[in-house]
Design a protein around this motif. Structure first.
Motif, short mmCIF file in Angstrom:
data_model
loop_
_atom_site.label_atom_id
_atom_site.label_comp_id
_atom_site.label_asym_id
_atom_site.label_seq_id
_atom_site.Cartn_x
_atom_site.Cartn_y
_atom_site.Cartn_z
N ALA A 196 0.83 -1.21 0.00
CA ALA A 196 0.00 0.00 0.00
C ALA A 196 0.86 1.25 0.00
CB ALA A 196 -0.92 -0.01 1.21
N CYS A 197 2.03 1.15 0.61
CA CYS A 197 2.94 2.31 0.63
C CYS A 197 3.53 2.62 -0.75
CB CYS A 197 4.09 2.05 1.60
SG CYS A 197 3.64 2.02 3.34
N ILE A 198 3.88 1.57 -1.49
CA ILE A 198 4.65 1.84 -2.71
C ILE A 198 3.79 1.93 -3.97
CG2 ILE A 198 6.67 0.69 -1.73
CD1 ILE A 198 6.12 -1.55 -3.86
N LEU A 199 2.57 1.43 -3.95
CA LEU A 199 1.73 1.54 -5.14
C LEU A 199 1.49 3.01 -5.47
CD1 LEU A 199 -0.85 -1.31 -4.53
CD2 LEU A 199 0.53 -1.02 -6.60
N GLY A 200 1.89 3.40 -6.65
CA GLY A 200 1.75 4.79 -7.06
C GLY A 200 2.88 5.69 -6.62
N ASP A 201 3.93 5.11 -6.04
CA ASP A 201 5.08 5.92 -5.60
C ASP A 201 5.93 6.28 -6.82
OD1 ASP A 201 7.13 7.14 -4.28
OD2 ASP A 201 7.75 5.39 -3.12
N TYR A 259 -4.24 3.46 -0.41
CA TYR A 259 -4.66 3.42 0.99
C TYR A 259 -6.16 3.13 1.14
CZ TYR A 259 -0.04 5.35 1.95
OH TYR A 259 1.31 5.54 2.04
N ASP A 260 -6.87 3.09 0.02
CA ASP A 260 -8.28 2.67 0.07
C ASP A 260 -8.42 1.24 0.59
OD1 ASP A 260 -8.73 5.12 -1.08
OD2 ASP A 260 -9.87 4.36 -2.80
#
Length: 365
Positions: A196-201, A259-260
């Motif tokens: 969740a932290c890295i998705l879209g980073d 984060y959804d």
């Protein structure tokens, strides 16, 4: 490069034996030792802390059976005040660690505590010193700013975001008493939270670091299925959980859709009476499939980088479900759900109501 902040509120202390460190950081204080049920007795943490404080001549009181329930937190605050406590040590899983944070903060803000749980900013305000010791690694609460509380009397809940511990003591041996399935969940929940932290980073350094953390946590989980006494593998998961809530992850995020997952995992908790760990892991592959319709490039890259999956998002999501099942966790729920039931659970997500309902239906066996 996008602006970001590296936060260093909490000192992580990795220890194979915490006793000397407990005595050092609590010197000069009167401690309230906060814990939950019987696990701290089974894993030896209770004996270690009591021994450390006793030998050092540090006065302390105990507050057991703690939880995120507001009434238990309020009771703990009253006990801390009545005993002149000047520091809180919390040992256990996320619920206990969150309660310890809220007791330390509520010591000075008791009358308005629920306002902070519902969104008022507590960061930087007065609180008691806090040391946290995770005995069920996965939540990362020991190194994060969040503290969840629920009020079963009203059905309300929320997260005070901005309460940091001063110290987090990471000791892998305390998770040795977890059975095979619970051990698997420590790794899989940590993997999901890191994801969740890295998705879209968009920051290449933090994204690549996150992928490496995920791969190491996955390998450590595999190792523990074969050798549950491997403390190095347990240490990898424990550190991974702490990193998942640190400011070192996701520093290039421009969208927060990943984060959804924390909104969506709450639905099986309400619909099926699921635990957080089971809900989060079972929802995650379905979440990626649904989000793939909106953020396909990110999801495909994640699947390839983290797991080497190069098929369609739908097929990769099936493979991830199978992977999680190989660790002995159940990815489905028994029972029936209706659209009305799903719609009745508050959920803030960019996914449509139809997509959310389809996701919940896909969880039914």
């Amino acid at each position: 490069m996008k602006d970001f902040i590296f936060r260093n509120d909490t000192k992580l202390l990795f220890r194979n034996d915490i006793r000397n460190t407990v005595a050092e950081i609590s010197g000069g204080h009167k401690v309230m030792f906060v814990y939950g049920g019987g696990s701290v007795y089974r894993n030896g943490c209770h004996d270690d802390i009591v021994e450390a404080l006793g030998k050092a001549g540090i006065p302390f009181v105990e507050y057991g059976d703690s939880s995120r329930e507001l009434c238990k937190i309020q009771e703990g605050i009253r006990q801390a005040k009545a005993n002149g406590v000047t520091m809180i040590i919390g040992a256990g899983g996320a619920s206990v660690m969150d309660s310890a944070k809220l007791m330390a903060f509520g010591f000075y803000h008791e009358d308005t505590l629920w306002d902070y749980v519902k969104g008022r900013d507590p960061y930087g305000l007065q609180r008691l010193p806090i040391a946290l010791i995770p005995t069920y690694p996965s939540s990362g609460s020991e190194n994060g700013l969040g503290a969840v509380s629920v009020d079963s009397r009203t059905g309300d809940y929320g997260t005070a975001y901005g309460i940091a511990a001063d110290y987090a003591l990471l000791c892998p041996k305390y998770s040795l008493t977890l059975d095979r399935k619970m051990t698997a969940y420590t790794g899989l929940v940590t993997l999901v939270q890191l994801s969740a932290c890295i998705l879209g980073d968009r920051n290449r350094m933090s994204y690549d670091a996150g992928i490496l953390y995920i791969r190491n946590v996955l390998q450590a989980t595999r190792t523990l299925m074969e050798n549950p006494d491997d403390l190095d593998a347990r240490g990898v998961i424990m550190l991974g959980a702490s990193l998942s809530t640190s400011s070192r992850m996701g520093i290039g995020k421009e969208e927060t859709y990943a984060y959804d997952i924390y909104e969506l995992e709450f639905l099986p908790e309400k619909l099926f009476g699921s635990s957080y760990r089971r809900s989060l892991t079972s929802v995650f592959p379905r979440f990626l499939k649904a989000m793939g319709r909106h953020h396909g490039e990110d999801i495909r890259k994640y699947y390839m980088d983290a797991f080497g999956y190069d098929k369609s998002i739908e097929e990769s999501s099936k493979e991830l479900t199978t992977l999680f099942e190989s660790f002995g966790v159940d990815m489905y729920f028994d029972g029936d759900i209706t659209r009305k039931q799903v719609d009745s659970v508050p959920c803030h997500t960019e996914l449509s109501a139809d997509e959310v309902f389809d996701m919940m239906q896909s969880l039914v066996r």
